[in-house]
Structures are given as C-alpha cells and as structure tokens.
Write a protein that holds these residues in place. Structure first.
Motif, PDB file in Angstrom:
ATOM      1  N   TYR A 123      81.151  94.251  44.530  1.00 26.76           N
ATOM      2  CA  TYR A 123      79.700  94.270  44.323  1.00 26.76           C
ATOM      3  C   TYR A 123      79.275  92.853  43.973  1.00 26.76           C
ATOM      4  N   GLU A 124      78.942  92.117  45.027  1.00 25.58           N
ATOM      5  CA  GLU A 124      78.588  90.701  44.882  1.00 25.58           C
ATOM      6  C   GLU A 124      77.076  90.534  44.915  1.00 25.58           C
ATOM      7  N   VAL A 125      76.572  89.676  44.060  1.00 25.72           N
ATOM      8  CA  VAL A 125      75.133  89.423  43.991  1.00 25.72           C
ATOM      9  C   VAL A 125      74.873  87.924  43.997  1.00 25.72           C
ATOM     10  N   ASP A 126      73.632  87.589  44.303  1.00 20.84           N
ATOM     11  CA  ASP A 126      73.176  86.207  44.149  1.00 20.84           C
ATOM     12  C   ASP A 126      71.677  86.246  43.891  1.00 20.84           C
ATOM     13  N   ILE A 127      71.079  85.091  43.727  1.00 17.26           N
ATOM     14  CA  ILE A 127      69.676  85.002  43.300  1.00 17.26           C
ATOM     15  C   ILE A 127      68.742  84.951  44.499  1.00 17.26           C
ATOM     16  N   TYR A 128      67.657  85.671  44.390  1.00 14.46           N
ATOM     17  CA  TYR A 128      66.589  85.657  45.387  1.00 14.46           C
ATOM     18  C   TYR A 128      65.464  84.771  44.861  1.00 14.46           C
ATOM     19  N   ARG A 129      65.112  83.732  45.613  1.00 12.36           N
ATOM     20  CA  ARG A 129      64.155  82.750  45.127  1.00 12.36           C
ATOM     21  C   ARG A 129      62.862  82.676  45.945  1.00 12.36           C
ATOM     22  N   ASP A 130      62.779  83.428  47.031  1.00  7.52           N
ATOM     23  CA  ASP A 130      61.591  83.300  47.879  1.00  7.52           C
ATOM     24  C   ASP A 130      60.311  83.731  47.161  1.00  7.52           C
ATOM     25  N   PHE A 131      60.396  84.827  46.424  1.00  4.76           N
ATOM     26  CA  PHE A 131      59.246  85.344  45.681  1.00  4.76           C
ATOM     27  C   PHE A 131      59.711  85.756  44.293  1.00  4.76           C
ATOM     28  N   THR A 132      58.789  85.779  43.346  1.00  4.63           N
ATOM     29  CA  THR A 132      59.143  86.121  41.970  1.00  4.63           C
ATOM     30  C   THR A 132      58.320  87.304  41.462  1.00  4.63           C
ATOM     31  N   ILE A 133      58.897  87.987  40.502  1.00  5.96           N
ATOM     32  CA  ILE A 133      58.206  89.070  39.802  1.00  5.96           C
ATOM     33  C   ILE A 133      57.281  88.456  38.754  1.00  5.96           C
ATOM     34  N   THR A 134      56.116  89.023  38.602  1.00  2.70           N
ATOM     35  CA  THR A 134      55.185  88.555  37.586  1.00  2.70           C
ATOM     36  C   THR A 134      55.497  89.225  36.254  1.00  2.70           C
ATOM     37  N   ALA A 135      55.579  88.414  35.209  1.00  2.00           N
ATOM     38  CA  ALA A 135      55.880  88.931  33.874  1.00  2.00           C
ATOM     39  C   ALA A 135      54.627  89.570  33.284  1.00  2.00           C
ATOM     40  N   GLN A 136      54.421  90.837  33.627  1.00  2.00           N
ATOM     41  CA  GLN A 136      53.233  91.560  33.163  1.00  2.00           C
ATOM     42  C   GLN A 136      53.536  93.058  33.152  1.00  2.00           C
ATOM     43  N   LEU A 137      52.662  93.815  32.493  1.00  2.00           N
ATOM     44  CA  LEU A 137      52.869  95.252  32.326  1.00  2.00           C
ATOM     45  C   LEU A 137      52.943  95.987  33.661  1.00  2.00           C
ATOM     46  N   LEU A 138      52.124  95.581  34.634  1.00  2.00           N
ATOM     47  CA  LEU A 138      52.097  96.281  35.919  1.00  2.00           C
ATOM     48  C   LEU A 138      53.446  96.222  36.631  1.00  2.00           C
ATOM     49  N   SER A 139      54.208  95.167  36.381  1.00  2.00           N
ATOM     50  CA  SER A 139      55.522  95.036  37.021  1.00  2.00           C
ATOM     51  C   SER A 139      56.537  96.027  36.483  1.00  2.00           C
ATOM     52  N   THR A 140      56.268  96.593  35.319  1.00  2.00           N
ATOM     53  CA  THR A 140      57.251  97.482  34.683  1.00  2.00           C
ATOM     54  C   THR A 140      57.209  98.904  35.205  1.00  2.00           C
ATOM     55  N   ILE A 141      56.154  99.275  35.944  1.00  2.00           N
ATOM     56  CA  ILE A 141      56.045 100.647  36.434  1.00  2.00           C
ATOM     57  C   ILE A 141      56.604 100.752  37.852  1.00  2.00           C
ATOM     58  N   LYS A 142      56.949 101.960  38.239  1.00  2.00           N
ATOM     59  CA  LYS A 142      57.462 102.194  39.591  1.00  2.00           C
ATOM     60  C   LYS A 142      56.267 102.479  40.499  1.00  2.00           C
ATOM     61  N   SER A 143      55.727 101.420  41.069  1.00  2.00           N
ATOM     62  CA  SER A 143      54.580 101.564  41.965  1.00  2.00           C
ATOM     63  C   SER A 143      55.056 101.601  43.401  1.00  2.00           C
ATOM     64  N   THR A 144      54.167 101.977  44.310  1.00  2.00           N
ATOM     65  CA  THR A 144      54.531 102.037  45.730  1.00  2.00           C
ATOM     66  C   THR A 144      54.331 100.700  46.427  1.00  2.00           C
ATOM     67  N   SER A 145      54.093  99.651  45.663  1.00  2.00           N
ATOM     68  CA  SER A 145      53.993  98.294  46.216  1.00  2.00           C
ATOM     69  C   SER A 145      55.247  97.526  45.811  1.00  2.00           C
ATOM     70  N   LYS A 146      56.226  97.436  46.701  1.00  2.00           N
ATOM     71  CA  LYS A 146      57.539  96.886  46.361  1.00  2.00           C
ATOM     72  C   LYS A 146      58.025  95.848  47.384  1.00  2.00           C
ATOM     73  N   LEU A 147      57.132  95.044  47.919  1.00  2.00           N
ATOM     74  CA  LEU A 147      57.532  94.090  48.954  1.00  2.00           C
ATOM     75  C   LEU A 147      58.530  93.053  48.452  1.00  2.00           C
ATOM     76  N   ILE A 148      58.394  92.627  47.197  1.00  2.00           N
ATOM     77  CA  ILE A 148      59.355  91.659  46.660  1.00  2.00           C
ATOM     78  C   ILE A 148      60.750  92.261  46.661  1.00  2.00           C
ATOM     79  N   HIS A 149      60.850  93.499  46.228  1.00  2.00           N
ATOM     80  CA  HIS A 149      62.154  94.148  46.167  1.00  2.00           C
ATOM     81  C   HIS A 149      62.715  94.407  47.565  1.00  2.00           C
ATOM     82  N   VAL A 150      61.864  94.785  48.492  1.00  2.00           N
ATOM     83  CA  VAL A 150      62.317  95.051  49.861  1.00  2.00           C
ATOM     84  C   VAL A 150      62.791  93.764  50.538  1.00  2.00           C
TER      85      VAL A 150
END
Length: 273
Positions: A123-150
């Motif tokens: 189980y190998e991982v590395d860092i994704y740098r193209d886009f970042t998550i915003t440090a805010q409350l909205l990022s903590t919920i499971k919303s149907t807008s997940k383009l960064i993760h995809v």
C-alpha cells in the motif's frame, strides 16, 4: 418503532446534486444485519444536513435511519454490506435554490467479511499537489462535490500507487482520498484536526475517544507536516468500510503495522458488542 419513510427518489437531469454538487451522503458498514457505529453515523449526517442548510425530514430519526439502511441490505440478501445513502436538495432554482427540502437515494453492495480485516498487500502512497483541500468546516462533511478526491485517485492510478495524500492550502497533510490519516511516533499517534479540513470520520472519532486505546497510546489532533512522514514509525488510515488499513510505503520509507493491528482488534471487539 421506526417511522414510515418515503421511497427513494428517481434521478433526473434536473437533480441538484448532479447539477451543483448540492447533496450530502453517508456510507455505513452493515455487520450481520446491524449498522456499525449507528449513533455516530446518524449524528454526523444530521450535522452535514445542517451545515449544508438542508431541511432535516421530520420522519428521519435514528431508529428510522437504521431501519432504512438495514432494509436496503436485506433487499440484496447481504448480512454484511456497504450501504450509501445520499440526500440532495429538491429540484428548483439554479445557484439560488427554490427549496431546502430534500429527497434521497440509497444503494447497497455485499461485503465478503463481517469483521474489519488486515491486508498483506503493498500500500504505497505519495502526495497530490495539483489541488488542495480548503481548511474549513464545509470540507469536513461528506458532500457530493468531490473533484479533488477523484482527480487525486486518478493521479494515484496513473502512478501505480494505492492512494494519495491530500494537502490543504497551508501545505499540511490532511487525509487520503477515502480515509483519515494517522501518524505514529512511538506511542504517540497524531491526526489532523477538523480545522485542517479533514473528513469528520466515524472511525476517526471512535479511535480518538476510546478509553481502552488511550491506555496504550497518546492521541493528539494537530497539523501534520509533509516533512514528518518519512520520520514516522507508522502511517495508517481509517474509514467506515475498511476500518483500519496500513500504509506500507511512502517514497523510500517503509512502515510498521503494529498500532493498526491493535486498533483493528479493538474496533472488531466494538462492532461485535
């Protein structure tokens, strides 16, 4: 007794979750016909609906919520199942919605095992740098807008990694594509706080608050720097379906699996209660 509840909605081209990502969801593990960590899942969903300014249906109490999830698993004759329920604002308006009332869809797929299981695979991982998550409350919920993760998941696939580490705008490590991240140094285990923008994971919360685990490990929520990753003894991740998984490699660093194994054992004891 569970309340009567409406049938799932049929998806149409005007669905606001499809058009605007105007929806929230929850994914749960059904073990032998029972929702694992049901109360935590229910209250997390209620919080997500409130944060998204969606009206909570009057019929949606915890007992009804559990009944809906279990009934869906029963439909596919799966005592052990992954069930996802998605709530979305009803059709109407564009960026300015015409209502805050919601409908839902629900889906299930069988799971082979009832307990959380370990894996011996790389189980190998590395860092994704193209886009970042915003440090805010909205990022903590499971919303149907997940383009960064995809897009991060696609990046991992392109590089033959099993996952990617996501950063926030402060360049701190927040989470993996589909899981919360924990970093262990000796008996001290750290994970990003919700203020960093990580998902408010049910397993994450369970681990941080469990009295038995606290007897052996000192847990803390704090920002995690990229530079710490290669110094850590162990990296492991958590989500509702896998429970606990181990990162085996990040760049040239290979990791232990000690804490993950012990935490998995504890989680399996909790879901068997």
């Amino acid at each position: 007794m569970a309340n009567a509840y409406p049938n799932p909605a049929e998806i149409n081209p005007h669905n606001r979750s499809f058009l605007f990502g105007d929806g929230v969801f929850d994914t749960v593990k059904i073990r032998l016909g029972k929702v694992c960590f049901a109360e935590l899942h229910y209250f997390r969903l209620m919080a997500a609906l409130r944060i998204a300014r969606m009206s909570i249906p009057k019929w949606l109490d915890q007992e009804t919520y559990e009944a809906m999830l279990c009934e869906k698993a029963n439909e596919i004759q799966a005592p052990n199942a992954r069930v996802r329920i998605t709530f979305f604002r009803n059709v109407g308006g564009k960026y300015f919605p015409s209502t805050s009332h919601v409908s839902y869809t629900i889906e299930a797929e069988p799971l082979e095992q009832s307990d959380f299981a370990a894996s011996n695979e790389l189980y190998e991982v590395d860092i994704y740098r193209d886009f970042t998550i915003t440090a805010q409350l909205l990022s903590t919920i499971k919303s149907t807008s997940k383009l960064i993760h995809v897009t991060a998941a696609i990046y991992a696939q392109e590089n033959d990694w099993q996952n990617c580490l996501l950063l926030n705008e402060h360049k701190n490590v927040v989470e993996l594509v589909n899981a919360n991240l924990f970093v262990r140094f000796g008996t001290k285990i750290s994970t990003a706080p919700l203020s960093e923008g990580c998902q408010n994971g049910v397993i994450r919360k369970t681990i941080l608050t469990d009295a038995v685990l606290k007897e052996k490990y000192a847990f803390e929520e704090r920002p995690i720097s990229v530079f710490e990753l290669q110094q850590a003894d162990e990296l492991f991740f958590t989500n509702a379906i896998q429970g606990v998984g181990s990162v085996t490699k990040y760049r040239k660093k290979e990791y232990e699996k000690t804490a993950a194994a012990e935490i998995r054992m504890r989680l399996n004891a909790l879901i068997a209660e």
